[in-house]
Design an enzyme around this catalytic site. Sequence first.
Site, PDB file in Angstrom:
ATOM      1  CB  CYS A 185     -56.204  53.197  77.965  1.00 14.40           C
ATOM      2  SG  CYS A 185     -57.911  52.452  77.332  1.00 14.40           S
ATOM      3  CD  GLU A 188     -57.594  55.698  71.616  1.00 13.43           C
ATOM      4  OE1 GLU A 188     -58.748  55.868  72.084  1.00 13.43           O
ATOM      5  OE2 GLU A 188     -56.454  55.777  72.542  1.00 13.43           O
TER       6      GLU A 188
END
Length: 345
Positions: A87, A61
């Site tokens: 996460c 990301e």
Amino acid sequence: MPSETDAGVTDPGWPMERAVGLAAKGPAHGPNPRVGAVLVAPDGSVVGEGWHDGAGTPHAEVAAIANAASRGASTVGTTAFVTLEPCAHSGRTGPCTDALTAAGVAQVVYAVPDPNPVAAGGASVLTERGIGARWEPHSGAVALNERWLVAVARQRPYVIAKWAQTVDGRIAARDGSSFWITGEAAREHAHHVRAEADAIVVGTQTVIADDPLLSARPGGADAAHQPLRVVMGLRETNGARIWRDKNAVHIATHEPATVLDVLHERQARTVIVEGGAGVLTAFLREGLVDELNVYIAPALLGAGITAIGDLGIATMGDALRAERVEVTSLGMDTLVRAHMAPHAS
Ligand SMILES: NC(=O)c1ccc[n+]([C@@H]2O[C@H](COP(=O)([O-])OP(=O)(O)OC[C@H]3O[C@@H](n4cnc5c(N)ncnc54)[C@H](OP(=O)(O)O)[C@@H]3O)[C@@H](O)[C@H]2O)c1
């Protein structure tokens, strides 16, 4: 990098396909999953994309957000397609949920929920912040991380039991010789598998009999990544070629679970058990094998060392069985890659 033709594409499935393709660029070895991310603007154009390149490098990301910045593209209002749930924890890098929030991402679509208790919960964190988070299952994303997912679920490395045998099931002749049961193509294949593993385990007797290097040499050259070489058993094998590698490890035990504990602690997530029969049998007997890689040569010995010894199985109904199998011809040889059903005990 996305091409001009990416703009305006409206097929809802393509960004995740693309994210899976990006994830595959990451290494198959190492402690982290393979993850890809694609940021898509409301007009359907790709503004950024990235993948995770292994432990200590940015998560997918973050790499995709950086990629957008490098193009001067805005990430505000984009949809992030990520192969794994972002996460929500700080490891070597900060939480991806924070990076996505700061980038102004409007919604996140992820293919696999994060099963790792340490990092899970990212979707809830995003939802609480008003960022849409949707789970869109994708089999390709699961397949890419099959070993990692097993390792997280069982808290031990994924174990591949590998050996080369004659059609009558012998891994060595009566005199102990086992070079070369299979041909060039099979050996080449095995070197590629090694190059994607974190560790290779053999028994002391294999070190004494074969004096193997156990390095990954696809194409005849040392691979950039070399698995950790591990010898299990009580005897010392000083002077063997394996100890030229200063990182090689001797684990003085007969317990497969102890070996896996040590290797898991050392961040290994894929381990190949390469024999011999004593060690292969021990791992199978303990139900600690996830996949068999059996290279079968069209040769007969009639005597010699049998690949697998007594597993304590008395009746057909108790046979260890695969739940999925791939069969590949490699020159004159055949590779049977069997994904074992989880052990009942
Ligand atoms: N074709 C192939 O793919 C292939 C691959 C590898 C080996 N091989 C051949 O296999 C032969 C060696 O096989 P092997 O079965 O004799 O030896 P092995 O499995 O390599 O080693 C057996 C030794 O490992 C130790 N050990 C550690 N954990 C054990 C456990 N749970 N159960 C039993 N032993 C354990 C014991 O020695 P300690 O006394 O030191 O504890 C035991 O004597 C060689 O001839 C080699 O050429 C063939």
